[in-house]
Design a protein around this motif. Structure first.
Motif, PDB file in Angstrom:
ATOM      1  N   ASP A 199       0.840  -1.196   0.000  1.00 40.12           N
ATOM      2  CA  ASP A 199       0.000   0.000   0.000  1.00 40.12           C
ATOM      3  C   ASP A 199       0.883   1.257   0.000  1.00 40.12           C
ATOM      4  OD1 ASP A 199      -1.772   2.086   0.487  1.00 40.12           O
ATOM      5  OD2 ASP A 199      -2.712   1.134   2.221  1.00 40.12           O
ATOM      6  N   GLU A 231       0.188   4.181   0.556  1.00 46.62           N
ATOM      7  CA  GLU A 231      -0.192   5.108   1.624  1.00 46.62           C
ATOM      8  C   GLU A 231       0.715   4.948   2.847  1.00 46.62           C
ATOM      9  OE1 GLU A 231      -2.374   7.670   1.334  1.00 46.62           O
ATOM     10  OE2 GLU A 231      -2.459   7.009  -0.756  1.00 46.62           O
ATOM     11  N   LYS A 248       3.635   7.183   2.151  1.00 51.56           N
ATOM     12  CA  LYS A 248       3.197   8.579   2.253  1.00 51.56           C
ATOM     13  C   LYS A 248       3.055   9.004   3.715  1.00 51.56           C
ATOM     14  CE  LYS A 248       0.774   8.672  -2.171  1.00 51.56           C
ATOM     15  NZ  LYS A 248      -0.553   8.673  -2.812  1.00 51.56           N
ATOM     16  N   ALA A 249       2.548   8.111   4.549  1.00 57.88           N
ATOM     17  CA  ALA A 249       2.383   8.443   5.972  1.00 57.88           C
ATOM     18  C   ALA A 249       3.737   8.696   6.624  1.00 57.88           C
ATOM     19  CB  ALA A 249       1.643   7.313   6.690  1.00 57.88           C
TER      20      ALA A 249
END
Length: 191
Positions: A45, A47, A50-51
């Protein structure tokens, strides 16, 4: 440069993984203490990456396959940073960050090129009994093989840029015909 660069690899199936949340806390703690954090992430993922970036880490998508290869990839990337002090740590060891300045002090003053932190008795007592037994046995084997009594099974290892090539080039499968996994421990043995 006096800032330490924390190095780690991550892999989480999704953002609900408790280990992912601990890793985010570790990154946040490190950034608050003024350290850089470099992550090679193999999570499916995007994301997740990105986190980590939002918190302040420098994150690279894992391109190699396997634990040992991803860590060599990480060490190669870490070597590009303007730092002489590096710390490999498991991303879920959140509280270790507050001890980084002490852990790297011997590197900073030139006493050592590699430093292995060790657990206290309180720390040991927080682990399940079978894990304590197996890790203490493994530490005994390391001592018998190297003559150094170190808590290598704890995991974290700090090293100076002078020792970086040992970590980048460490391949236990090629050198010792053993699994290519926890290369930071094999690199310590070689060092």
């Amino acid at each position: 440069m006096n800032k330490a660069t924390l190095l780690t690899t991550t892999f989480y199936r999704n953002a609900s993984d408790i280990r992912f949340h601990l890793a985010c806390q570790m990154v946040g703690n490190a950034m608050a203490m003024g350290h850089w954090v470099v992550i090679v992430d193999g999570s499916p993922d995007p994301e997740i990456r990105k986190a980590f970036e939002k918190i302040g880490a420098c994150v690279y998508k894992q391109v190699s396959s396997g634990m040992g290869a991803s860590r060599r990839e990480l060490f190669k990337i870490g070597a590009r940073f303007d730092s002489d002090l590096f710390v490999w740590l498991e991303p879920e060891k959140v509280d270790l960050v507050r001890w980084i300045s002490i852990i790297v002090s011997r590197l900073r003053n030139g006493e050592s090129e590699v430093v292995i932190p060790e657990r206290t008795e309180v720390g040991w007592n927080s682990y399940p009994a079978p894990q304590v037994k197996s890790e203490k046995m493994a530490n005994d084997v390391f001592r018998d093989m190297t003559g150094n009594s170190l808590d290598v099974m704890f995991g974290p290892v700090a090293f100076h840029r002078k020792a970086m090539s040992i970590f980048i080039e460490c391949n236990p499968k090629e050198r010792f015909d053993v699994p290519d996994e926890y290369i930071q421990q094999t690199a310590v043995m070689i060092a």
